[in-house]
Design a protein around this motif. Structure first.
Motif, PDB file in Angstrom:
ATOM      1  N   ARG A  48       4.611   2.410  -6.651  1.00 58.60           N
ATOM      2  CA  ARG A  48       4.275   1.475  -5.576  1.00 58.60           C
ATOM      3  C   ARG A  48       2.883   1.758  -5.046  1.00 58.60           C
ATOM      4  NH1 ARG A  48       7.432  -2.520  -6.447  1.00 58.60           N
ATOM      5  NH2 ARG A  48       9.608  -2.174  -6.044  1.00 58.60           N
ATOM      6  N   ASP A  49       2.131   0.694  -4.822  1.00 59.13           N
ATOM      7  CA  ASP A  49       0.813   0.779  -4.214  1.00 59.13           C
ATOM      8  C   ASP A  49       0.986   1.006  -2.719  1.00 59.13           C
ATOM      9  OD1 ASP A  49      -1.957   0.602  -3.910  1.00 59.13           O
ATOM     10  OD2 ASP A  49      -1.909  -1.556  -3.639  1.00 59.13           O
ATOM     11  N   TRP A  51       0.171  -0.297   0.030  1.00 59.87           N
ATOM     12  CA  TRP A  51      -0.397  -1.536   0.569  1.00 59.87           C
ATOM     13  C   TRP A  51      -0.798  -1.401   2.031  1.00 59.87           C
ATOM     14  CZ3 TRP A  51       2.277  -3.399   4.673  1.00 59.87           C
ATOM     15  CH2 TRP A  51       3.599  -2.987   4.789  1.00 59.87           C
ATOM     16  N   ASP A  64       3.983 -10.124  -6.926  1.00 56.73           N
ATOM     17  CA  ASP A  64       4.217  -8.720  -6.601  1.00 56.73           C
ATOM     18  C   ASP A  64       2.874  -8.018  -6.415  1.00 56.73           C
ATOM     19  OD1 ASP A  64       4.870  -6.063  -6.486  1.00 56.73           O
ATOM     20  OD2 ASP A  64       6.113  -6.076  -8.285  1.00 56.73           O
ATOM     21  N   VAL A  66       2.578  -4.874  -5.017  1.00 57.00           N
ATOM     22  CA  VAL A  66       2.739  -3.444  -4.808  1.00 57.00           C
ATOM     23  C   VAL A  66       3.175  -2.653  -6.042  1.00 57.00           C
ATOM     24  CG1 VAL A  66       3.165  -3.680  -2.335  1.00 57.00           C
ATOM     25  CG2 VAL A  66       5.088  -3.697  -3.921  1.00 57.00           C
ATOM     26  N   SER A  67       3.688  -3.302  -7.073  1.00 54.94           N
ATOM     27  CA  SER A  67       4.192  -2.577  -8.241  1.00 54.94           C
ATOM     28  C   SER A  67       3.066  -2.212  -9.201  1.00 54.94           C
ATOM     29  CB  SER A  67       5.236  -3.408  -8.987  1.00 54.94           C
ATOM     30  OG  SER A  67       6.371  -3.568  -8.185  1.00 54.94           O
TER      31      SER A  67
END
Length: 111
Positions: A48-49, A51, A64, A66-67
């Motif tokens: 996960r980023d 964010w 998406d 964040v992936s």
């Protein structure tokens, strides 16, 4: 197994060829083509980023954001060359792969 980490360089000569399901088959880097060894198991996962740190905003329905996709694969230039481990990463919504690391693999031998 001993690994020696190399600091990869990001060049325009970096490409990843995948199968229809998205699994890496070959990597072009630094003027060479590295084939993913079919006798080794590739590892695939998503992270996960952060964010909340990037403060990116996006319209509803943007996808998406964040992936982060990761692959760790074993590659070689030909059937007699030593295996190397390559870590690939793809940022959210990106179509381009990034090279995270390249390391040499040395398998332990039994006496």
């Amino acid at each position: 197994m001993t690994t020696t980490i190399e600091a990869p360089t990001q060049t325009n000569d970096f490409q990843v060829r995948t199968d229809p399901a998205g699994k890496p088959l070959a990597i072009r880097h630094d003027g060479r083509i590295w084939l993913v060894d079919p006798d080794t198991e590739s590892q695939h996962w998503f992270g996960r980023d952060a964010w909340w740190d990037t403060r990116r905003t996006a319209a509803v329905g943007s996808g998406d954001l964040v992936s982060i996709e990761f692959w760790r694969v074993q590659v070689r230039t030909d059937s007699s060359s030593a295996l190397r481990t390559v870590m690939l990463r793809r940022e959210p919504l990106s179509t381009q792969w990034l090279l995270d690391s390249i390391s040499d693999c040395h398998e332990a031998t039994e006496n």
